[in-house]
Design an enzyme around this catalytic site. Structure first.
Site, PDB file in Angstrom:
ATOM      1  N   HIS A  51      42.958  55.224  52.460  1.00  0.00           N
ATOM      2  CA  HIS A  51      42.268  54.138  51.764  1.00  0.00           C
ATOM      3  C   HIS A  51      43.169  52.911  51.606  1.00  0.00           C
ATOM      4  O   HIS A  51      42.714  51.780  51.766  1.00  0.00           O
ATOM      5  CB  HIS A  51      41.825  54.651  50.393  1.00  0.00           C
ATOM      6  CG  HIS A  51      40.905  53.734  49.665  1.00  0.00           C
ATOM      7  ND1 HIS A  51      39.547  53.771  49.821  1.00  0.00           N
ATOM      8  CD2 HIS A  51      41.155  52.748  48.788  1.00  0.00           C
ATOM      9  CE1 HIS A  51      38.995  52.846  49.057  1.00  0.00           C
ATOM     10  NE2 HIS A  51      39.945  52.208  48.417  1.00  0.00           N
ATOM     11  N   SER A  96      33.606  49.405  50.216  1.00  0.00           N
ATOM     12  CA  SER A  96      32.826  50.629  50.031  1.00  0.00           C
ATOM     13  C   SER A  96      33.180  51.314  48.719  1.00  0.00           C
ATOM     14  O   SER A  96      34.307  51.194  48.229  1.00  0.00           O
ATOM     15  CB  SER A  96      33.127  51.591  51.177  1.00  0.00           C
ATOM     16  OG  SER A  96      34.497  51.925  51.158  1.00  0.00           O
ATOM     17  N   HIS A  97      32.233  52.006  48.151  1.00  0.00           N
ATOM     18  CA  HIS A  97      32.500  52.936  47.060  1.00  0.00           C
ATOM     19  C   HIS A  97      31.687  54.198  47.318  1.00  0.00           C
ATOM     20  O   HIS A  97      30.927  54.655  46.472  1.00  0.00           O
ATOM     21  CB  HIS A  97      32.185  52.303  45.696  1.00  0.00           C
ATOM     22  CG  HIS A  97      33.362  52.331  44.772  1.00  0.00           C
ATOM     23  ND1 HIS A  97      33.263  52.444  43.423  1.00  0.00           N
ATOM     24  CD2 HIS A  97      34.696  52.299  45.033  1.00  0.00           C
ATOM     25  CE1 HIS A  97      34.479  52.453  42.882  1.00  0.00           C
ATOM     26  NE2 HIS A  97      35.353  52.370  43.831  1.00  0.00           N
ATOM     27  N   ASN A  98      31.867  54.728  48.540  1.00  0.00           N
ATOM     28  CA  ASN A  98      31.019  55.816  49.009  1.00  0.00           C
ATOM     29  C   ASN A  98      31.289  57.129  48.291  1.00  0.00           C
ATOM     30  O   ASN A  98      30.380  57.756  47.753  1.00  0.00           O
ATOM     31  CB  ASN A  98      31.256  56.047  50.509  1.00  0.00           C
ATOM     32  CG  ASN A  98      31.026  54.783  51.321  1.00  0.00           C
ATOM     33  OD1 ASN A  98      30.290  53.904  50.884  1.00  0.00           O
ATOM     34  ND2 ASN A  98      31.648  54.695  52.472  1.00  0.00           N
ATOM     35  N   ARG A 118      36.149  41.519  41.462  1.00  0.00           N
ATOM     36  CA  ARG A 118      37.552  41.184  41.138  1.00  0.00           C
ATOM     37  C   ARG A 118      38.307  40.713  42.371  1.00  0.00           C
ATOM     38  O   ARG A 118      39.107  39.787  42.300  1.00  0.00           O
ATOM     39  CB  ARG A 118      38.261  42.380  40.505  1.00  0.00           C
ATOM     40  CG  ARG A 118      37.949  42.547  39.028  1.00  0.00           C
ATOM     41  CD  ARG A 118      38.883  43.531  38.355  1.00  0.00           C
ATOM     42  NE  ARG A 118      38.829  44.867  38.915  1.00  0.00           N
ATOM     43  CZ  ARG A 118      37.831  45.734  38.734  1.00  0.00           C
ATOM     44  NH1 ARG A 118      36.790  45.398  37.998  1.00  0.00           N
ATOM     45  NH2 ARG A 118      37.875  46.919  39.273  1.00  0.00           N
ATOM     46  N   ASP A 119      38.032  41.340  43.532  1.00  0.00           N
ATOM     47  CA  ASP A 119      38.703  40.892  44.754  1.00  0.00           C
ATOM     48  C   ASP A 119      38.431  39.417  45.006  1.00  0.00           C
ATOM     49  O   ASP A 119      39.274  38.714  45.560  1.00  0.00           O
ATOM     50  CB  ASP A 119      38.201  41.701  45.964  1.00  0.00           C
ATOM     51  CG  ASP A 119      38.931  43.025  46.101  1.00  0.00           C
ATOM     52  OD1 ASP A 119      40.052  43.138  45.594  1.00  0.00           O
ATOM     53  OD2 ASP A 119      38.375  43.952  46.718  1.00  0.00           O
ATOM     54  N   GLU A 314      43.091  54.428  37.664  1.00  0.00           N
ATOM     55  CA  GLU A 314      42.243  53.384  38.248  1.00  0.00           C
ATOM     56  C   GLU A 314      41.273  52.856  37.198  1.00  0.00           C
ATOM     57  O   GLU A 314      40.119  52.538  37.498  1.00  0.00           O
ATOM     58  CB  GLU A 314      41.538  53.900  39.506  1.00  0.00           C
ATOM     59  CG  GLU A 314      42.526  54.151  40.636  1.00  0.00           C
ATOM     60  CD  GLU A 314      41.882  54.460  41.990  1.00  0.00           C
ATOM     61  OE1 GLU A 314      40.657  54.312  42.116  1.00  0.00           O
ATOM     62  OE2 GLU A 314      42.626  54.857  42.900  1.00  0.00           O
ATOM     63  N   ASP A 495      33.701  42.991  57.224  1.00  0.00           N
ATOM     64  CA  ASP A 495      33.168  44.241  57.767  1.00  0.00           C
ATOM     65  C   ASP A 495      33.535  45.411  56.872  1.00  0.00           C
ATOM     66  O   ASP A 495      34.546  45.402  56.182  1.00  0.00           O
ATOM     67  CB  ASP A 495      33.666  44.490  59.196  1.00  0.00           C
ATOM     68  CG  ASP A 495      35.184  44.558  59.272  1.00  0.00           C
ATOM     69  OD1 ASP A 495      35.833  44.693  58.229  1.00  0.00           O
ATOM     70  OD2 ASP A 495      35.723  44.481  60.383  1.00  0.00           O
TER      71      ASP A 495
END
EC number: 6.3.5.3
Lengths: 736, 229
Positions: A51, A96-98, A118-119, A314, A495
């Site tokens: 990740h 993604s937060h899959n 936030r990004d 996190e 992407d």
């Protein structure tokens, strides 16, 4: 080192539990020159996770075109930045937060939205629009309804509260997502082009400041969790999922933007995956400096947290900032006003090392550069995907009247209305949203100007599975086409590469193929990649998802009033088909839904024709020569016409040219095509011929039904009923 | 007309309503931070939409206890016009400036869509620019918009002309299909007895300019300017 007696001893076995292979363990020992502490192991483990390190994908991602005159900042920062004129910039990314969304759909999806917001505001932008790309398993799968319900509520719950409109998205269903749903969230923000904030630390001795929420024990090792496959006991990983607080995020946005309006900030980085670890390593690494933190000073939600827990947490809604010296009081006053935690937790150093102290002991003393530069990089073996045969449309003729088939298609899970979903999102807060969800792109005015940004998310996973190269190119081309169809000039993409286990050559071949197709399309369409995210290991018990390189595209309308939508506007207007129809039926929804066959080669993408046709259509829209425009995609021509009729509550009479194969003509999924309506068909036809663009007169708007060749007809009301019924009935459980 | 917009930390429609007010009045409204207790002298106070303090408790319950709301209540009692939109409506009921409460939507989901409303009473500064029984379209975007009051209160608000807007079908008919959230008597907007305070769930500021798809909300702002200038 000292105080190690309080931490578990690090061994190769322990490292394996934390996701490091034996080779990676050896590499770590070479870097440290000694057995690392437990806290240090945790840091290596997350920094070298798939990740965070992109260790399997990096060699391929490097091939993507990332530059253009309007690109201010490409991949590598928190988000991509493009110039939109007048000294303004659009900043955007999709992420993604899959894995967390499958384990805990509401919080997984909500924190996905929070993270991507936030990004974007980390770089100095006010977020102005959210989008999403969702893939769920088969509707028949027992978990699907629960997952849709939670994911949609989570996206809405977070986005609605922070006051950023969710202006569009896409949702598909496929059994390959039964054990791994995809939740890809995208944010677009707006900033002044000369006020972009970056993450590289600078200035020896400058204060390192922690702001936002307190740190708790939630989400520890989320990044590591997202870097492995699922098994049947994956739900036991629920503690690795974070919990979101959108109200705090709203405060954090306002406080950060207020601080950014001063000259106090040297560098700023949000704490996303791997929390304080990745943010501090990132800032020190990019600045080629060191950072020393006193973890006692980190605001903590719980007592007795260890250095390991603080570094790996996190917890959401937190940022790390390097301030100019002497600006601490100014900055603190702003965060006090917004009632957020503010703490100076360390300093920038010239050692190039990450030093972490707590209770007077040193728990970590690592050289920063090798954590990033010497992260493992794999050229994984890959095998190309074998091509599938073309399918002749004549071999799968219509089994009944075309309108009956349309009626079935328009209510099938992949084409039914998503109103049940998008009505749960505030699509209008900000009062700048132009086209509502349901059109080809979301369109948001740039506040205080006449410009607008168009935004879309696209991918057709079944095409990517059948032919990754074509599928990768098609995803990019469709995003480009959807932006064009509202009148926008496509500028750049982000992407979100969602794939299975990269250690399988077949999966790596899908990845390589999709990248190749994307490279081709991005190059020809002059549509660079400026940011992105990779999510691998989307597998459960060895079953992988369809390859899904989701594309988020952003385009610019110089005049917001030029934007067109898909709705038929008035009776008596000519309906024209732009682009060539060969009747490509392989991998079409017609073939799958009507003939029960998900097979064949997906439609080829002729990029030169795509560009020619799109440039022609955009020019027409810019001249106000068309009254509606819709790109052709899933379901083909007749589905697109039905969508235009339903949106305009107006029918049409359509002529199927003599001698064409009806199935291929009406339901084929050839690329590079648009339907437009106009009150001056002759001019459009003449213009198309001059531009070398294929054009076909399809018929005329009017009446309350869609009529084919004057005979076969279906009422627009009947279409609407079929189109609107499926999802609400499915979610209410009334379809069983 | 001088206007002020109250800003809670979680307000998110404050800018939108400021834009509409500035268009209508020609000057920027004052914005008043939630911790302030001194309000400028104004003719209209707007409590905007959003999530005041996160609304993790009952929507608007905490905001109703804030320093600035004590001052808003005092001004309202002195006759200054007060309008609460969406979260603002919730706050005005929690602050007891309007009777009843706004419960979770009957469908238990957030709803964002443009709805048809019937103007029930034009005898107010807020609604004087509309015709009685006119059907207008405003967007709603809320999770807790299900208006509830006991039978006596409902009878009183009906009998005394306190209902400002009702959810209806496009033809102006009150029925369940036109009611998005289950509100009692399809009430979408409510006055106080003197019709100097209005709370409504739909957003007039989101139906203000052609780009929004319709401009039915504009008359509320222009009407206020005419009535209060």
């Amino acid at each position: 080192m000292s105080k190690q007696s309080l931490e578990p001893a690090v061994t190769v076995e322990l490292a394996a539990e934390y996701g490091l292979s034996a080779d990676e363990y050896q590499r770590m020992l070479e870097i440290t020159g000694r057995t690392p502490s437990f806290t240090e192991l945790g840091i290596f483990s997350v920094m070298w996770s798939e990740h965070c390190s992109y260790k399997s994908s990096k060699v391929w991602l490097k091939q993507l075109p990332t530059t253009a005159p309007h690109v201010i900042c490409g991949p590598g920062e928190n988000a991509g930045v493009i110039d939109i004129g007048d000294g303004q910039a659009a900043i955007f990314k999709m992420e993604s937060h899959n894995h967390p969304s499958f384990i805990e759909p509401y919080q997984g999806a909500a924190t996905g939205v929070g993270g991507i917001l936030r990004d974007v505001f980390t770089m100095g932008a006010r977020p102005i629009a959210n989008m999403n790309a969702l893939r769920f398993g088969s509707p028949e799968h027992p978990k699907t309804r629960h997952l849709i319900s939670g994911v949609v509520a989570g996206i809405g719950g977070y986005g609605n509260c922070v006051g950023v409109p969710t202006v569009g998205g896409e949702t598909n269903f496929h059994p390959s997502f039964n054990g791994n749903i995809l939740v890809n969230a995208m944010t677009v923000g707006l900033a002044d082009a000369d006020k972009i904030f970056y993450s590289a630390a600078a200035g020896i001795g400058n204060p390192v400041v922690y702001v936002g929420s307190k740190t708790g024990r939630d989400g520890i090792h989320g990044a590591t969790m997202a870097s492995t496959e699922f098994t049947e006991d994956s739900e036991e990983k629920r503690p690795t999922v974070q919990v979101g607080d959108p109200f705090t995020e709203k405060l954090l946005i306002e406080a950060c933007l207020e601080l950014m309006a001063t000259d106090a900030i040297v560098a700023i980085q949000d704490m996303g995956a791997a929390g304080l670890t990745s943010s501090s390593v990132e800032m020190a690494g990019k600045g080629e400096l060191g950072i020393e933190l006193t973890l006692d000073d980190v605001p903590q939600r719980e007592t007795g947290m260890s250095p390991y827990e603080i570094m790996l947490s996190e917890s959401q809604e937190r940022m790390l900032i390097v301030l100019k010296p002497g600006r601490e009081e100014l900055a603190k006053a702003i965060f006090d006003k917004w009632e957020l935690d503010f703490a100076v937790i360390g300093r920038v150093t010239d050692t190039g090392r990450l030093v972490l102290k707590m209770h007077g002991y040193t728990y970590c003393d690592l050289e920063v550069a090798p954590l990033v530069d010497r992260a493992p990089l794999y050229e994984r073996p890959w095998e190309p995907t074998p091509p599938q045969a073309d399918i002749d449309a004549a071999s799968v003729p219509l089994p009944g009247p075309a309108t009956e088939i349309l009626h079935r298609l328009i209510g099938c899970p992949d084409l039914a209305s998503r109103r049940w979903i998008w009505e749960q999102y505030d699509s209008q807060v900000g009062a700048d949203t132009i086209a509502l969800s349901g059109g080809d792109s979301g369109v948001v005015r740039v506040h205080g100007t006449n410009k607008a940004l168009a935004i879309t998310t696209d991918c057709t996973p079944r095409y990517c599975f059948a032919d990754p190269v074509r599928g990768g190119a098609q995803a990019v081309a469709e995003a480009w086409r959807n932006l064009t169809a509202v009148g926008a000039k496509p500028l750049a993409i982000t992407d979100n590469m969602n794939f299975g286990n990269p250690q399988k050559p077949r999966i790596m071949g899908q990845f390589a193929g999709c990248i190749q197709g994307m490279v081709d399309a991005c190059t020809v369409l002059e549509f660079p990649v400026v940011s992105g995210n990779v999510s691998l290991y989307n597998e459960t018990n060895g079953v992988g998802i369809l390859p899904t390189p989701a594309i988020g595209g952003v385009g610019l309308l110089s005049d917001a009033s030029l934007a067109v939508n898909i709705a038929f506007k008035a009776a008596g207007q000519a309906i024209l088909l732009i682009g060539e129809t060969k009747g490509h039926i392989g991998q079409s929804l017609y073939l799958r839904e009507i003939h029960g066959r998900e097979e064949g080669a997906p439609p080829p993408v002729d990029l030169a024709a795509e560009k020619r046709n799109g440039d022609f259509v955009r020019d027409l829209i810019g001249k106000r020569a068309v009254t509606a425009c819709h790109d052709l995609s899933d379901g083909g021509l007749l589905v697109a016409l039905a969508e235009m009729a339903m949106a305009g509550k107006l029918g049409a009479v359509i002529d199927v040219p003599a001698g064409t194969d009806e199935a291929g003509f009406l339901f084929g999924e050839d690329q590079g095509r648009y339907v437009v309506t106009t009150s001056d068909a002759d001019a459009v036809v003449a213009g198309a011929k001059a531009a070398g663009v294929p054009v076909l007169r399809l018929g005329t708007t009017g009446g309350d039904a869609l009529k084919l060749n004057g005979g076969d007809a279906i009422s627009v009301g009947g279409l609407r009923t079929a189109h609107e019924a499926w999802l609400p009935e499915y979610m209410a459980g009334s379809l069983e | 007309m001088k206007a002020a917009v109250i800003v809670f930390p979680g307000s998110n429609c404050d800018r939108d309503v400021c834009v509409a007010l500035e268009h209508a009045t020609g000057e920027k409204p004052a914005t008043v931070w939630h911790r302030d207790s001194d309000l400028p002298k104004v003719d209209l106070i707007v409590v905007p939409g959003g999530f005041s303090y996160g609304d993790y408790l009952r929507s608007g319950a905490m905001a109703a206890q804030s320093p600035v709301m004590r001052e808003v209540v005092a001004r309202a009692k002195a006759g200054v016009r007060v309008m609460g939109v969406c979260n603002g409506f919730q706050i005005l009921t929690e602050a007891r400036l309007l009777p009843g409460v706004l419960m979770r939507n009957a469908g238990l989901k957030f709803i964002c869509r443009t709805v048809d409303l019937r103007v029930e009473n034009t005898d107010s500064a807020f609604t004087s620019a509309y015709d009685k029984d006119q059907v207008v379209r405003f967007p709603v975007a809320h999770h807790d918009g299900n208006y509830f009051a006991d039978a006596d209160t409902l009878a009183r608000v009906e009998d005394t002309g306190m209902v400002a807007f009702r959810y209806v079908t496009p033809d102006g008919i009150v029925d369940a299909s036109g009611n998005p959230n289950g509100s009692a008597n399809s009430i979408a907007g409510l006055f106080n007895e003197k019709r100097t305070v209005l709370g409504l769930m739909p957003h007039p500021e989101r139906a203000f300019e052609p780009l929004h798809g319709n401009t039915d909300g504009r008359a509320m702002f222009t009407g206020l300017v005419e009535a209060l200038s």
